[in-house]
Design a protein around this motif. Structure first.
Motif, PDB file in Angstrom:
ATOM      1  N   THR A  82      26.672 -63.843  24.386  1.00 10.92           N
ATOM      2  CA  THR A  82      27.506 -63.104  23.443  1.00 10.92           C
ATOM      3  C   THR A  82      28.456 -62.175  24.184  1.00 10.92           C
ATOM      4  O   THR A  82      28.200 -61.770  25.327  1.00 10.92           O
ATOM      5  N   LEU A  83      29.554 -61.873  23.525  1.00  9.51           N
ATOM      6  CA  LEU A  83      30.551 -60.941  24.046  1.00  9.51           C
ATOM      7  C   LEU A  83      30.204 -59.565  23.520  1.00  9.51           C
ATOM      8  O   LEU A  83      29.957 -59.397  22.328  1.00  9.51           O
ATOM      9  N   HIS A  84      30.182 -58.579  24.393  1.00 10.99           N
ATOM     10  CA  HIS A  84      29.916 -57.205  23.979  1.00 10.99           C
ATOM     11  C   HIS A  84      31.043 -56.317  24.477  1.00 10.99           C
ATOM     12  O   HIS A  84      31.525 -56.475  25.597  1.00 10.99           O
ATOM     13  N   GLU A  85      31.451 -55.389  23.627  1.00 11.30           N
ATOM     14  CA  GLU A  85      32.475 -54.427  24.007  1.00 11.30           C
ATOM     15  C   GLU A  85      31.929 -53.026  23.803  1.00 11.30           C
ATOM     16  O   GLU A  85      31.055 -52.804  22.966  1.00 11.30           O
ATOM     17  N   THR A  86      32.425 -52.110  24.600  1.00 16.65           N
ATOM     18  CA  THR A  86      32.033 -50.712  24.467  1.00 16.65           C
ATOM     19  C   THR A  86      33.147 -49.996  23.724  1.00 16.65           C
ATOM     20  O   THR A  86      34.309 -50.057  24.109  1.00 16.65           O
ATOM     21  N   VAL A  87      32.760 -49.354  22.624  1.00 17.84           N
ATOM     22  CA  VAL A  87      33.703 -48.580  21.820  1.00 17.84           C
ATOM     23  C   VAL A  87      33.173 -47.157  21.781  1.00 17.84           C
ATOM     24  O   VAL A  87      32.102 -46.903  21.233  1.00 17.84           O
ATOM     25  N   GLY A  88      33.918 -46.237  22.412  1.00 20.43           N
ATOM     26  CA  GLY A  88      33.417 -44.870  22.538  1.00 20.43           C
ATOM     27  C   GLY A  88      32.200 -44.885  23.441  1.00 20.43           C
ATOM     28  O   GLY A  88      32.264 -45.306  24.584  1.00 20.43           O
ATOM     29  N   THR A  89      31.061 -44.473  22.904  1.00 20.97           N
ATOM     30  CA  THR A  89      29.823 -44.458  23.692  1.00 20.97           C
ATOM     31  C   THR A  89      28.837 -45.517  23.222  1.00 20.97           C
ATOM     32  O   THR A  89      27.705 -45.546  23.681  1.00 20.97           O
TER      33      THR A  89
END
Length: 149
Positions: free
Chosen positions: A73-80
């Motif tokens: 899976t693709l994971h992105e960090t948004v903020g913390t």
């Protein structure tokens, strides 16, 4: 003679303009670098790499597959916080960077734990550019590249 010089100048100008369009023809031009996977210590693993787009159009990474995992899976960090992403953009003349502490690939339900020194074959699936195959080297669990990627 003047007509021949004008024709030659027009031809040279046309060839010059045709050359300027190379690599920026409204299509994505993707390459992958800096790929690595820290040796997993559980039934999950992370993967990191950079997708560069030298072309004149954006593309989207829509999925990743690998025979070593039940799913990737693709994971992105948004903020913390971290969240799964359905797809991620690779901007025209830009990069999509997966790095420790940021966006990353998550290999889930590992069928085996890859060991340091091995490679993990993956297929990156893009909306416009199709499939790009990458062999990701497995590094020590504590590996951190010098460039911070």
């Amino acid at each position: 003679m003047t007509r021949a010089a004008a024709s030659a100048a027009a031809l040279a100008g046309a060839l010059l303009l045709a050359g300027c369009g190379s690599g920026d023809d409204g299509k994505a031009d993707l390459s992958v670098s800096g790929a690595y996977m820290p040796q997993p210590v559980s039934d999950m693993a992370a993967g990191f790499l950079t997708v560069a787009n030298d072309g004149g159009a954006a593309d989207r990474l829509t999925s990743v597959t690998s025979g070593v995992a039940g799913s990737v899976t693709l994971h992105e960090t948004v903020g913390t916080s971290m969240r799964e992403a359905a797809s991620l953009e690779v901007p025209a003349h830009g990069r999509l960077v997966f790095r420790s502490g940021g966006s990353h690939l998550m290999f889930e339900m590992l069928k085996r734990k890859p060991k340091q020194g091995e490679t993990v074959d993956v297929e990156l699936h893009f909306a416009e550019s199709g499939t790009v195959k990458v062999a990701i080297p497995v590094k020590p669990a504590t590996y951190r590249p010098a460039d911070g990627h």
